[in-house]
Scaffold this active site. Sequence first.
Site, PDB file in Angstrom:
ATOM      1  CG  ASP A   1      -0.325  -0.547   2.531  1.00 51.71           C
ATOM      2  OD1 ASP A   1       0.880  -0.590   2.519  1.00 51.71           O
ATOM      3  OD2 ASP A   1      -1.155  -0.785   3.385  1.00 51.71           O
TER       4      ASP A   1
ATOM      5  CD  GLU B   1      -3.873   4.022   6.954  1.00 54.58           C
ATOM      6  OE1 GLU B   1      -4.998   3.864   7.779  1.00 54.58           O
ATOM      7  OE2 GLU B   1      -2.898   3.533   7.323  1.00 54.58           O
TER       8      GLU B   1
HETATM    9  C1  LIG Z   1      -3.326  -1.288   9.387  1.00 54.02           C
HETATM   10  C2  LIG Z   1      -4.233  -0.116   9.444  1.00 54.02           C
HETATM   11  O1  LIG Z   1      -3.974   0.798  10.405  1.00 54.02           O
HETATM   12  N1  LIG Z   1      -5.223   0.239   8.736  1.00 54.02           N
HETATM   13  C3  LIG Z   1      -6.472   1.094   9.082  1.00 54.02           C
HETATM   14  C4  LIG Z   1      -7.436   0.867   8.028  1.00 54.02           C
HETATM   15  C5  LIG Z   1      -8.327   2.136   8.230  1.00 54.02           C
HETATM   16  C6  LIG Z   1      -9.734   1.491   7.564  1.00 54.02           C
HETATM   17  C7  LIG Z   1     -10.927   2.618   7.586  1.00 54.02           C
HETATM   18  N2  LIG Z   1     -10.173   3.914   7.102  1.00 54.02           N
HETATM   19  C8  LIG Z   1     -11.574   2.988   8.886  1.00 54.02           C
HETATM   20  O2  LIG Z   1     -10.957   3.614   9.817  1.00 54.02           O
HETATM   21  O3  LIG Z   1     -12.553   2.068   9.449  1.00 54.02           O
HETATM   22  C9  LIG Z   1      -7.133   0.793  10.449  1.00 54.02           C
HETATM   23  O4  LIG Z   1      -7.231   1.864  11.149  1.00 54.02           O
HETATM   24  O5  LIG Z   1      -6.949  -0.172  11.005  1.00 54.02           O
END
Ligand SMILES: CC(=O)N[C@@H](CCC[C@H](N)C(=O)O)C(=O)O
Length: 375
Positions: A70, A129
């Site tokens: 990513d 993200e």
């Molecule tokens: C690995 C990581 O930290 N991923 C993010 C993915 C975010 C998804 C979306 N924007 C949300 O907030 O639901 C995480 O916050 O886990």
Amino acid sequence: MNTANQYIQIRRDLHKIPEIGFQEFKTQAYLLSYLQSLPQEHIEIKKWKTGLFVKIKGIMPDKTIAYRADIDGLPITENTNLPFSSEHEGMMHACGHDFHMAIALGLISNLVHERINDDLLFIFQPAEEGPGGAEPMLESDEMKEWWPDMVLALHIAPEYPVGTIATREGLLFANTSELFIDLKGKGGHAAYPHQTNDMIIAACSLVSQLQTVISRNVDPLDSSVITIGKITGGTVQNIIAENARLEGTIRTLSPESMKIVKNRIESLVKGTEAGFQCEAVIDYGSMYHQVYNHSALTSEFMKFAENNTDMEVIECREAMTGEDFGYMLKEIPGFMFWLGTNSEYGLHHAKLNPSESAIDVAITLIEKYLRYKGV
Ligand SMILES: CC(=O)N[C@@H](CCC[C@H](N)C(=O)O)C(=O)O
């Protein structure tokens, strides 16, 4: 410069230019310019929005293995004081995507100089993200043309030491949904509260009620999370607020629990509308499918790493983090693993400073694994 230092330099270059989802223009240009500096005979590159598909062509391919990195940053103001800190005000690679990209470029550089048997596909994916690049990338013509037989990805893990990887068969990361709730009432003079419907009070009450969904509506053995990370509302200290907005995220260990949690949120929001005589609008933003590792491939990879490298291999618990890589694993067999990077501060922290020695560790591990898979 030796190769390990070269990939650290790449990480630092990328660290300086974090860009949020689908705005990764400089990042894409950097990746392209690096890739174009490599021998081009066996490599094919396709742009996809702000991302890239990069194929290394094998001699007699009977399979394609994909590695996904990513590429987006986060809207966080960096506070590391590192000499290669973000040059983009208010944005930071605070989730290690600079590492994920440097590792991918390291692998490509190491493998492009020789003739390999199978095809390799490197997926540089925007917007992990949010709002999510994996799902539309999967649906793209480019992906359909180069559809891989298996896919792997890693995520840096500040809590594990360098030289460690951690993963598990089956569920690794949660189902996620963003959550935005807009409340609209009647504002007015701070001294005349009886003539208004105060949205600050409504928002505070709703935040507290939302936590009861987790404590009272979800089976305690089936964990879920509701985090409200941001509240905005009102104008100045002596005006009762007409508007308030909650911004958060929901995490569950199954798609079924996500439905239960959302139903309860909707009931509580209806109750807030009735109780505080206001209007409320819910928007779930982007949603990510759980990261579910393929059992046989994950267990093979863990055994491979134990038997053929000096890495420490940990069978970890599932985490409430989300990853749109889950959509790729829904369609293509594969797995994700945590890469130990040993930082005092965690993911999404303004002081995150992962150990760069993990970059070379990951390149060596994955390259060995690809060779073990016959690539
Ligand atoms: C690995 C990581 O930290 N991923 C993010 C993915 C975010 C998804 C979306 N924007 C949300 O907030 O639901 C995480 O916050 O886990």
